[in-house]
Each structure stands twice: as C-alpha cells, then as structure tokens.
Design a protein around this motif. Structure first.
Motif, PDB file in Angstrom:
ATOM      1  N   THR A 213      -5.207  -2.195  43.111  1.00  0.00           N
ATOM      2  CA  THR A 213      -4.349  -4.020  42.843  1.00  0.00           C
ATOM      3  C   THR A 213      -5.045  -4.360  44.451  1.00  0.00           C
ATOM      4  OG1 THR A 213      -2.559  -2.185  41.686  1.00  0.00           O
ATOM      5  CG2 THR A 213      -2.239  -4.318  43.389  1.00  0.00           C
ATOM      6  N   CYS A 214      -5.153  -3.593  45.547  1.00  0.00           N
ATOM      7  CA  CYS A 214      -5.532  -4.544  46.337  1.00  0.00           C
ATOM      8  C   CYS A 214      -6.743  -5.783  46.373  1.00  0.00           C
ATOM      9  CB  CYS A 214      -5.741  -3.064  47.955  1.00  0.00           C
ATOM     10  SG  CYS A 214      -6.177  -4.423  49.363  1.00  0.00           S
ATOM     11  N   ILE A 215      -6.115  -6.944  46.390  1.00  0.00           N
ATOM     12  CA  ILE A 215      -7.235  -7.661  47.220  1.00  0.00           C
ATOM     13  C   ILE A 215      -8.020  -7.896  48.469  1.00  0.00           C
ATOM     14  CG2 ILE A 215      -6.452  -8.987  45.078  1.00  0.00           C
ATOM     15  CD1 ILE A 215      -4.923 -10.641  46.751  1.00  0.00           C
ATOM     16  N   GLY A 216      -7.395  -7.182  48.860  1.00  0.00           N
ATOM     17  CA  GLY A 216      -8.144  -7.385  50.521  1.00  0.00           C
ATOM     18  C   GLY A 216      -8.250  -8.684  51.516  1.00  0.00           C
ATOM     19  N   CYS A 217      -6.854  -9.281  50.491  1.00  0.00           N
ATOM     20  CA  CYS A 217      -6.288 -10.690  51.807  1.00  0.00           C
ATOM     21  C   CYS A 217      -6.175 -10.395  53.162  1.00  0.00           C
ATOM     22  CB  CYS A 217      -5.052 -11.448  51.337  1.00  0.00           C
ATOM     23  SG  CYS A 217      -3.415 -10.430  51.284  1.00  0.00           S
TER      24      CYS A 217
ATOM     25  N   VAL B   6      -1.382   2.497  50.232  1.00  0.00           N
ATOM     26  CA  VAL B   6      -1.995   1.620  49.394  1.00  0.00           C
ATOM     27  C   VAL B   6      -2.555   1.112  48.235  1.00  0.00           C
ATOM     28  CG1 VAL B   6      -3.869  -0.521  49.181  1.00  0.00           C
ATOM     29  CG2 VAL B   6      -2.486   0.010  51.462  1.00  0.00           C
ATOM     30  N   ASP B   7      -2.634   1.108  47.391  1.00  0.00           N
ATOM     31  CA  ASP B   7      -2.852   0.877  45.407  1.00  0.00           C
ATOM     32  C   ASP B   7      -4.321   0.426  45.487  1.00  0.00           C
ATOM     33  OD1 ASP B   7      -4.090   1.243  43.234  1.00  0.00           O
ATOM     34  OD2 ASP B   7      -1.723   0.462  42.309  1.00  0.00           O
TER      35      ASP B   7
ATOM     36  N   SER C  74       7.274  -3.834  60.732  1.00  0.00           N
ATOM     37  CA  SER C  74       6.402  -4.365  60.667  1.00  0.00           C
ATOM     38  C   SER C  74       5.467  -4.236  59.365  1.00  0.00           C
ATOM     39  CB  SER C  74       4.930  -4.154  62.280  1.00  0.00           C
ATOM     40  OG  SER C  74       5.204  -2.874  62.144  1.00  0.00           O
ATOM     41  N   ALA C  75       6.076  -2.491  59.351  1.00  0.00           N
ATOM     42  CA  ALA C  75       4.982  -2.019  57.933  1.00  0.00           C
ATOM     43  C   ALA C  75       5.925  -2.718  56.748  1.00  0.00           C
ATOM     44  CB  ALA C  75       4.856  -0.619  58.234  1.00  0.00           C
ATOM     45  N   ARG C  76       6.904  -2.205  56.783  1.00  0.00           N
ATOM     46  CA  ARG C  76       8.275  -3.031  55.565  1.00  0.00           C
ATOM     47  C   ARG C  76       7.530  -4.824  55.356  1.00  0.00           C
ATOM     48  NH1 ARG C  76      11.351  -0.230  53.658  1.00  0.00           N
ATOM     49  NH2 ARG C  76      12.023   0.998  55.171  1.00  0.00           N
ATOM     50  N   GLU C  77       7.655  -5.131  56.509  1.00  0.00           N
ATOM     51  CA  GLU C  77       7.082  -6.655  56.634  1.00  0.00           C
ATOM     52  C   GLU C  77       5.923  -6.739  55.571  1.00  0.00           C
ATOM     53  OE1 GLU C  77       6.477 -10.814  59.521  1.00  0.00           O
ATOM     54  OE2 GLU C  77       7.291  -9.387  60.055  1.00  0.00           O
ATOM     55  N   ALA C  78       5.003  -6.592  55.689  1.00  0.00           N
ATOM     56  CA  ALA C  78       3.499  -5.801  55.082  1.00  0.00           C
ATOM     57  C   ALA C  78       3.222  -5.953  54.459  1.00  0.00           C
ATOM     58  CB  ALA C  78       2.620  -5.544  56.419  1.00  0.00           C
ATOM     59  N   ALA C  79       3.951  -4.667  53.869  1.00  0.00           N
ATOM     60  CA  ALA C  79       4.902  -3.998  51.997  1.00  0.00           C
ATOM     61  C   ALA C  79       5.178  -5.371  51.371  1.00  0.00           C
ATOM     62  CB  ALA C  79       5.861  -3.000  52.153  1.00  0.00           C
ATOM     63  N   ASP C  80       6.276  -6.838  52.435  1.00  0.00           N
ATOM     64  CA  ASP C  80       7.035  -7.092  51.335  1.00  0.00           C
ATOM     65  C   ASP C  80       6.062  -8.326  51.235  1.00  0.00           C
ATOM     66  OD1 ASP C  80       9.051  -5.855  51.536  1.00  0.00           O
ATOM     67  OD2 ASP C  80      10.437  -6.681  53.528  1.00  0.00           O
ATOM     68  N   SER C  81       4.898  -8.539  52.162  1.00  0.00           N
ATOM     69  CA  SER C  81       3.886  -9.938  52.574  1.00  0.00           C
ATOM     70  C   SER C  81       2.831  -9.673  51.896  1.00  0.00           C
ATOM     71  CB  SER C  81       3.940 -10.315  53.576  1.00  0.00           C
ATOM     72  OG  SER C  81       2.775  -9.328  54.060  1.00  0.00           O
ATOM     73  N   CYS C  82       2.707  -8.443  50.575  1.00  0.00           N
ATOM     74  CA  CYS C  82       1.552  -8.284  49.803  1.00  0.00           C
ATOM     75  C   CYS C  82       1.711  -9.190  48.343  1.00  0.00           C
ATOM     76  CB  CYS C  82       1.200  -6.578  48.943  1.00  0.00           C
ATOM     77  SG  CYS C  82       0.059  -6.580  48.501  1.00  0.00           S
ATOM     78  N   PRO C  83       0.540  -9.734  48.270  1.00  0.00           N
ATOM     79  CA  PRO C  83       0.971 -10.637  47.225  1.00  0.00           C
ATOM     80  C   PRO C  83       0.568 -10.724  46.475  1.00  0.00           C
ATOM     81  CG  PRO C  83      -1.139 -11.399  48.092  1.00  0.00           C
ATOM     82  CD  PRO C  83      -0.384  -9.868  49.314  1.00  0.00           C
ATOM     83  N   VAL C  84       0.049  -9.191  45.891  1.00  0.00           N
ATOM     84  CA  VAL C  84      -0.518  -8.223  44.314  1.00  0.00           C
ATOM     85  C   VAL C  84       0.594  -7.519  44.334  1.00  0.00           C
ATOM     86  CG1 VAL C  84      -2.428  -9.699  44.555  1.00  0.00           C
ATOM     87  CG2 VAL C  84      -2.047  -7.496  45.776  1.00  0.00           C
ATOM     88  N   ASP C  85       1.416  -7.257  45.367  1.00  0.00           N
ATOM     89  CA  ASP C  85       2.402  -5.482  45.598  1.00  0.00           C
ATOM     90  C   ASP C  85       1.768  -4.640  45.508  1.00  0.00           C
ATOM     91  OD1 ASP C  85       4.853  -7.109  45.903  1.00  0.00           O
ATOM     92  OD2 ASP C  85       4.383  -7.152  43.674  1.00  0.00           O
ATOM     93  N   ALA C  86       0.305  -4.466  45.947  1.00  0.00           N
ATOM     94  CA  ALA C  86      -0.818  -3.225  46.389  1.00  0.00           C
ATOM     95  C   ALA C  86       0.101  -2.545  47.143  1.00  0.00           C
ATOM     96  CB  ALA C  86      -1.957  -3.566  46.940  1.00  0.00           C
ATOM     97  N   ILE C  87       0.714  -1.980  47.865  1.00  0.00           N
ATOM     98  CA  ILE C  87       1.439  -1.309  48.873  1.00  0.00           C
ATOM     99  C   ILE C  87       2.651  -0.681  48.483  1.00  0.00           C
ATOM    100  CG2 ILE C  87       2.320  -1.353  52.219  1.00  0.00           C
ATOM    101  CD1 ILE C  87       0.555  -3.466  52.549  1.00  0.00           C
TER     102      ILE C  87
ATOM    103  N   SER D 147      -7.678  -3.195  52.144  1.00  0.00           N
ATOM    104  CA  SER D 147      -6.429  -2.344  52.991  1.00  0.00           C
ATOM    105  C   SER D 147      -6.644  -0.497  52.879  1.00  0.00           C
ATOM    106  CB  SER D 147      -5.221  -2.561  52.898  1.00  0.00           C
ATOM    107  OG  SER D 147      -3.920  -2.365  53.309  1.00  0.00           O
ATOM    108  N   ASN D 148      -6.311  -0.014  53.855  1.00  0.00           N
ATOM    109  CA  ASN D 148      -6.095   1.663  54.033  1.00  0.00           C
ATOM    110  C   ASN D 148      -5.047   1.762  54.869  1.00  0.00           C
ATOM    111  OD1 ASN D 148      -8.014   2.331  52.193  1.00  0.00           O
ATOM    112  ND2 ASN D 148      -9.359   2.662  53.997  1.00  0.00           N
TER     113      ASN D 148
END
Length: 58
Positions: free
Chosen positions: A9-13, A5-6, A45-58, A32-33
């Motif tokens: 960039t992370c906004i903590g959503c 996680v960058d 599910s980790a890939r889905e979480a990365a794909d769902s990140c609104p700011v591409d922090a993952i 996020s950590n």
C-alpha cells in the motif's frame, strides 16, 4: 503501541519519516519501513505519522 507498514500500500511519500524518523525510514526501493517500535518517548509522533499516511499503509 506496535506499528507496521503495508509494503503493498505504501506509496513512498515520506511523511511518516519526516514526522517520526526514530521509527520510520525509507528503504532502498523508496518505501517506508519500521526501523524500531515506538516507545514512550516517540509514541505520540509515531501515531501522528500513522494518522498522516495518505494511503493508510501504517
């Protein structure tokens, strides 16, 4: 698959945590950590979480 996680960039959503809490959690600052790298049981599910990140922090 390896995830990170960058923090700049992370906004903590929290969407990644809600999708894959085995891999992600929010830290004390509310961002996020990665708490564990995904394995075969939670890679999808980790890939889905990365794909769902609104700011591409993952």
């Amino acid at each position: 698959m390896k995830v990170a996680v960058d923090q700049d960039t992370c906004i903590g959503c929290g969407s990644c945590v809600s999708i894959c809490s085995d891999v992600f959690q929010l830290n004390d600052e509310g961002f996020s950590n990665v708490i564990a790298q995904p394995d075969e049981s939670n890679e999808a599910s980790a890939r889905e979480a990365a794909d769902s990140c609104p700011v591409d922090a993952i």
